[in-house]
Design a protein around this motif. Structure first.
Motif, short mmCIF file in Angstrom:
data_model
loop_
_atom_site.label_atom_id
_atom_site.label_comp_id
_atom_site.label_asym_id
_atom_site.label_seq_id
_atom_site.Cartn_x
_atom_site.Cartn_y
_atom_site.Cartn_z
N ALA A 1 1.11 -0.86 0.38
CA ALA A 1 0.04 -0.10 0.31
C ALA A 1 1.04 1.11 -0.02
O ALA A 1 0.60 2.00 0.40
N GLY A 2 2.12 1.18 -0.06
CA GLY A 2 2.68 2.08 -0.43
C GLY A 2 3.71 3.09 1.38
O GLY A 2 4.26 4.20 1.31
N PHE A 3 3.44 2.16 2.64
CA PHE A 3 3.87 2.47 3.89
C PHE A 3 4.99 1.57 4.45
O PHE A 3 4.92 0.14 3.60
N ASP A 4 5.67 2.40 5.08
CA ASP A 4 6.84 1.96 5.60
C ASP A 4 6.70 0.46 6.18
O ASP A 4 7.57 -0.18 6.43
N ASN A 5 5.90 0.56 7.50
CA ASN A 5 5.29 -0.05 8.20
C ASN A 5 3.87 0.04 8.83
O ASN A 5 2.75 0.51 8.06
N TYR A 6 3.77 -1.29 9.44
CA TYR A 6 1.97 -1.45 9.41
C TYR A 6 1.42 -0.18 9.92
O TYR A 6 0.09 -0.26 9.72
N ARG A 7 1.76 -0.01 10.89
CA ARG A 7 1.56 0.13 11.80
C ARG A 7 1.00 2.58 11.20
O ARG A 7 -0.65 2.63 11.21
N ASP A 8 1.33 2.62 10.03
CA ASP A 8 1.41 4.06 9.93
C ASP A 8 -0.29 3.84 8.52
O ASP A 8 -0.65 4.34 8.09
N TYR A 9 -0.13 2.20 7.62
CA TYR A 9 -0.65 1.93 7.36
C TYR A 9 -1.90 1.14 8.12
O TYR A 9 -2.97 2.17 7.17
N MET A 10 -1.96 1.35 9.03
CA MET A 10 -3.36 0.98 9.43
C MET A 10 -4.00 2.72 10.17
O MET A 10 -5.33 2.89 10.19
N PHE A 11 -3.50 3.47 10.81
CA PHE A 11 -3.48 4.91 10.70
C PHE A 11 -3.98 5.18 9.54
O PHE A 11 -4.86 6.12 9.84
N ARG A 12 -3.92 5.00 8.94
CA ARG A 12 -4.53 5.84 7.35
C ARG A 12 -6.18 4.72 7.29
O ARG A 12 -7.00 5.64 6.76
N ARG A 13 -6.03 3.30 7.17
CA ARG A 13 -6.81 3.26 7.14
C ARG A 13 -8.40 3.18 7.66
O ARG A 13 -9.13 3.35 7.54
N LYS A 14 -7.50 3.82 9.06
CA LYS A 14 -8.93 3.34 9.95
C LYS A 14 -9.20 4.66 9.96
O LYS A 14 -9.87 5.76 10.92
#
Length: 106
Positions: free
Chosen positions: A12-25
């Motif tokens: 999804a273009g993120f460095d880590n899962y945390r940043d990905y989930m912040f955006r997703r939520k």
């Protein structure tokens, strides 16, 4: 699971899962840095208090270490509270305790 989550974030273009989930939520009212600060503050302030309370419980119970089952008993050895058996008695008791306070507000 960790490898899969890391791969999902990278796809999804993120460095880590945390940043990905912040955006997703759609989290916008606090950041990942705010979470880190909260965690550090809890580590410095709350954790020592919990340890202090646990030491007190161990002393009261005469133990050298606490187990999970030691947390669900009264440290003074008092019997557990019993639920009420009569609804009318409960209501009259509550009225006795709270009645003057409630009546004075109205």
């Amino acid at each position: 699971m960790l490898k899969i989550r890391v791969q999902i974030a990278k796809n999804a273009g993120f460095d880590n899962y945390r940043d990905y989930m912040f955006r997703r939520k759609e989290r916008f009212d606090y950041s990942a840095k705010d979470c880190e600060t909260f965690h550090e503050t809890a580590e410095k302030t709350i954790k020592p208090l919990v340890h202090q309370m646990q030491k007190k419980r161990m002393a009261q119970m005469g133990l050298t270490s606490l187990k999970p089952w030691d947390m669900s008993v009264d440290p003074a050895g008092l019997a557990p509270l019993k639920p009420f058996e009569n609804v009318d008695k409960l209501i009259s008791g509550c009225e006795t305790i709270l009645g003057p306070r409630i009546r004075s507000k109205f």
